[in-house]
Design a protein around this motif. Structure first.
Motif, PDB file in Angstrom:
ATOM      1  N   GLU A  43      12.147  20.342  23.092  1.00  0.00           N
ATOM      2  CA  GLU A  43      11.484  20.730  21.849  1.00  0.00           C
ATOM      3  C   GLU A  43      11.244  22.236  21.819  1.00  0.00           C
ATOM      4  O   GLU A  43      11.475  22.899  20.799  1.00  0.00           O
ATOM      5  CB  GLU A  43      10.150  19.990  21.675  1.00  0.00           C
ATOM      6  CG  GLU A  43      10.281  18.491  21.495  1.00  0.00           C
ATOM      7  CD  GLU A  43      10.351  17.749  22.829  1.00  0.00           C
ATOM      8  OE1 GLU A  43      10.133  18.378  23.881  1.00  0.00           O
ATOM      9  OE2 GLU A  43      10.636  16.549  22.796  1.00  0.00           O
ATOM     10  N   ALA A  44      10.772  22.774  22.918  1.00  0.00           N
ATOM     11  CA  ALA A  44      10.533  24.220  22.999  1.00  0.00           C
ATOM     12  C   ALA A  44      11.847  24.983  22.902  1.00  0.00           C
ATOM     13  O   ALA A  44      11.918  26.045  22.275  1.00  0.00           O
ATOM     14  CB  ALA A  44       9.809  24.574  24.288  1.00  0.00           C
ATOM     15  N   ALA A  46      14.483  24.082  21.247  1.00  0.00           N
ATOM     16  CA  ALA A  46      14.912  24.054  19.843  1.00  0.00           C
ATOM     17  C   ALA A  46      14.142  25.080  19.015  1.00  0.00           C
ATOM     18  O   ALA A  46      14.729  25.780  18.175  1.00  0.00           O
ATOM     19  CB  ALA A  46      14.725  22.657  19.278  1.00  0.00           C
ATOM     20  N   VAL A  47      12.846  25.195  19.267  1.00  0.00           N
ATOM     21  CA  VAL A  47      12.032  26.172  18.533  1.00  0.00           C
ATOM     22  C   VAL A  47      12.487  27.587  18.848  1.00  0.00           C
ATOM     23  O   VAL A  47      12.637  28.424  17.945  1.00  0.00           O
ATOM     24  CB  VAL A  47      10.536  25.989  18.872  1.00  0.00           C
ATOM     25  CG1 VAL A  47       9.710  27.139  18.320  1.00  0.00           C
ATOM     26  CG2 VAL A  47      10.035  24.671  18.337  1.00  0.00           C
ATOM     27  N   VAL A  48      12.728  27.871  20.118  1.00  0.00           N
ATOM     28  CA  VAL A  48      13.182  29.202  20.514  1.00  0.00           C
ATOM     29  C   VAL A  48      14.553  29.493  19.906  1.00  0.00           C
ATOM     30  O   VAL A  48      14.811  30.608  19.430  1.00  0.00           O
ATOM     31  CB  VAL A  48      13.216  29.332  22.055  1.00  0.00           C
ATOM     32  CG1 VAL A  48      13.952  30.594  22.483  1.00  0.00           C
ATOM     33  CG2 VAL A  48      11.813  29.332  22.616  1.00  0.00           C
ATOM     34  N   VAL A  50      15.892  28.275  17.122  1.00  0.00           N
ATOM     35  CA  VAL A  50      15.778  28.496  15.674  1.00  0.00           C
ATOM     36  C   VAL A  50      15.136  29.842  15.388  1.00  0.00           C
ATOM     37  O   VAL A  50      15.605  30.603  14.529  1.00  0.00           O
ATOM     38  CB  VAL A  50      14.974  27.346  15.015  1.00  0.00           C
ATOM     39  CG1 VAL A  50      14.599  27.693  13.589  1.00  0.00           C
ATOM     40  CG2 VAL A  50      15.771  26.056  15.068  1.00  0.00           C
ATOM     41  N   THR A  51      14.078  30.160  16.101  1.00  0.00           N
ATOM     42  CA  THR A  51      13.407  31.446  15.901  1.00  0.00           C
ATOM     43  C   THR A  51      14.330  32.602  16.264  1.00  0.00           C
ATOM     44  O   THR A  51      14.406  33.605  15.550  1.00  0.00           O
ATOM     45  CB  THR A  51      12.115  31.516  16.740  1.00  0.00           C
ATOM     46  OG1 THR A  51      11.305  30.394  16.418  1.00  0.00           O
ATOM     47  CG2 THR A  51      11.360  32.795  16.480  1.00  0.00           C
TER      48      THR A  51
END
Length: 66
Positions: A43-44, A46-48, A50-51
């Motif tokens: 999950e982390a 994926a966030v990194v 996308v950001t």
């Protein structure tokens, strides 16, 4: 015959630093996402990812006036 080319032989130090900064800015989120995915934090990661893609996808254009 004299050359009319006024381009400096070496790029300016600031131009070289900007190139490195651009490369590191693009590479850092990719490396962070891979490391997070490798340790099981999907999950982390994926966030990194996308950001990072949003930040590195921004294009800056410089217009030089003579």
């Amino acid at each position: 015959m004299t050359s009319i080319d006024r381009t400096p032989a070496e790029p300016d130090i600031h131009a070289r630093r900007l190139g490195w900064l651009t490369a590191v800015t693009g590479l850092l989120p990719v490396a962070a996402a891979v490391i997070l995915a490798a340790v099981g934090q999907t999950e982390a990661a994926a966030v990194v990812a996308v950001t990072g893609s949003a930040v590195t996808g921004t294009q800056v254009t410089v217009n030089i006036r003579r």
